[in-house]
Scaffold this active site. Sequence first.
Site, PDB file in Angstrom:
ATOM      1  N   GLN A 148      -4.651  -1.639   9.602  1.00  0.00           N
ATOM      2  CA  GLN A 148      -4.562  -2.716   9.114  1.00  0.00           C
ATOM      3  C   GLN A 148      -4.929  -4.196  10.305  1.00  0.00           C
ATOM      4  O   GLN A 148      -4.620  -3.700  11.502  1.00  0.00           O
ATOM      5  CB  GLN A 148      -2.765  -3.567   8.604  1.00  0.00           C
ATOM      6  CG  GLN A 148      -3.052  -4.699   7.777  1.00  0.00           C
ATOM      7  CD  GLN A 148      -3.594  -4.237   6.605  1.00  0.00           C
ATOM      8  OE1 GLN A 148      -3.734  -3.779   6.183  1.00  0.00           O
ATOM      9  NE2 GLN A 148      -3.302  -5.414   5.847  1.00  0.00           N
ATOM     10  N   LYS A 151       0.658  -1.007  -0.052  1.00  0.00           N
ATOM     11  CA  LYS A 151      -0.070   0.138  -0.481  1.00  0.00           C
ATOM     12  C   LYS A 151       1.256   0.471   0.148  1.00  0.00           C
ATOM     13  O   LYS A 151       0.721   1.967  -0.784  1.00  0.00           O
ATOM     14  CB  LYS A 151      -0.851  -0.107   1.302  1.00  0.00           C
ATOM     15  CG  LYS A 151      -2.204  -1.344   0.938  1.00  0.00           C
ATOM     16  CD  LYS A 151      -2.733  -1.955   2.135  1.00  0.00           C
ATOM     17  CE  LYS A 151      -3.892  -2.851   1.982  1.00  0.00           C
ATOM     18  NZ  LYS A 151      -4.648  -2.624   3.665  1.00  0.00           N
ATOM     19  N   ASP A 180     -11.451   2.207   4.506  1.00  0.00           N
ATOM     20  CA  ASP A 180     -11.056   0.881   3.781  1.00  0.00           C
ATOM     21  C   ASP A 180     -12.766   0.601   4.120  1.00  0.00           C
ATOM     22  O   ASP A 180     -12.827   0.011   3.731  1.00  0.00           O
ATOM     23  CB  ASP A 180     -10.624  -0.421   5.476  1.00  0.00           C
ATOM     24  CG  ASP A 180      -9.229  -0.519   5.335  1.00  0.00           C
ATOM     25  OD1 ASP A 180      -8.717  -0.480   4.178  1.00  0.00           O
ATOM     26  OD2 ASP A 180      -8.717  -1.073   5.553  1.00  0.00           O
TER      27      ASP A 180
HETATM   28  N1  GUN Z   1      -6.547  -7.351   6.178  1.00  0.00           N
HETATM   29  C1  GUN Z   1      -7.245  -7.734   5.254  1.00  0.00           C
HETATM   30  N2  GUN Z   1      -7.460  -7.175   3.979  1.00  0.00           N
HETATM   31  C2  GUN Z   1      -7.710  -5.507   4.717  1.00  0.00           C
HETATM   32  C3  GUN Z   1      -7.827  -4.317   4.099  1.00  0.00           C
HETATM   33  O1  GUN Z   1      -8.728  -4.513   3.105  1.00  0.00           O
HETATM   34  N3  GUN Z   1      -7.904  -3.789   5.209  1.00  0.00           N
HETATM   35  C4  GUN Z   1      -7.178  -3.635   6.165  1.00  0.00           C
HETATM   36  N4  GUN Z   1      -7.246  -2.681   7.431  1.00  0.00           N
HETATM   37  N5  GUN Z   1      -7.053  -5.030   7.366  1.00  0.00           N
HETATM   38  C5  GUN Z   1      -7.038  -6.298   6.135  1.00  0.00           C
END
Ligand code: GUN
Length: 294
Positions: free
Chosen positions: A96, A52, A119
């Site tokens: 995350q 990211k 998100d």
């Molecule tokens: N863990 C697995 N996929 C995601 C996501 O799209 N966002 C976040 N914050 N954590 C994750």
Amino acid sequence: MILLDGKKLSTDIKAELAQAVAQIKAEGGKTPHLAAVLVGNDGASETYVASKVKSCAEVGFESTLIRMAANTTEAELLAKIEELNQNPDIDGFIVQLPLPKHISEEKVVQAIQPQKDVDGFHPINIGRMAKGLPAYISATPYGILQMLERYQIETTGKHCVVIGRSQIVGSPMSILLARKAKIGNCTVTLCHSQTQDIAKFTRQADIIVVAMGVPEFLKGDMVSEGAIVIDVGMTRVPDSSKKSGFKLKGDVDFEAVAPKCSYITPVPGGVGLMTVSSLLQNTLLAAQGKIYAK
Ligand code: GUN
């Protein structure tokens, strides 16, 4: 059979984002800024967050990675979230998941200001999405919608079977595909761990979205000819021939299923890459005040 190429699509989307950022900068606007909070050092989370941050640089966004120790208390994390909520330079941020067991993910998600929740996990964004109001749509379902759209796959009137009811993928995906929308208008069946005879449903499906986290769950005899198969699985399985010591396995037995499909996503190179570009798209929407006016 046509491969739904997440690598190409996410590269295209990132090029579009880079162009939009260049224009914002040329007009003297503020550079979009995404922050990511990573608690602890889960291997998969490290990889996703690194991807990211790297992608932010590729499109010209600013990014801030906030690392917190695995023994961070819930109160400390909530205080950091409040700081990010209040920081006017941060357009959007993510925490995350998964979090260490002693921290409530629900509390954390609900502490994020909906305006910065790129998100799309906050109940306000999920509620707005379900009602068809402007909302951040969580990145994986958003990426899948864009795959269907960019490959001009007709969804209206189709029967879509979603397998898995997670809050991040399966549940929002089932709502989005049932909505009255250009990519939507499906009849949706949501299968999960308590569904009896999942194959009975998948054999009737025009579109199958598998998001279970069970490697090679979907077998050739569970799919009808011409089906469209979207594989969200990304399980790490040991592989001594790889430098990393593992390879990524999807939820689909690709060798057996692919020959029967009209379209299918590969793993890796499918949905996973779309998830990152969708998050960046949400961040641009946040920076532009397109979901919530600034
Ligand atoms: N863990 C697995 N996929 C995601 C996501 O799209 N966002 C976040 N914050 N954590 C994750």
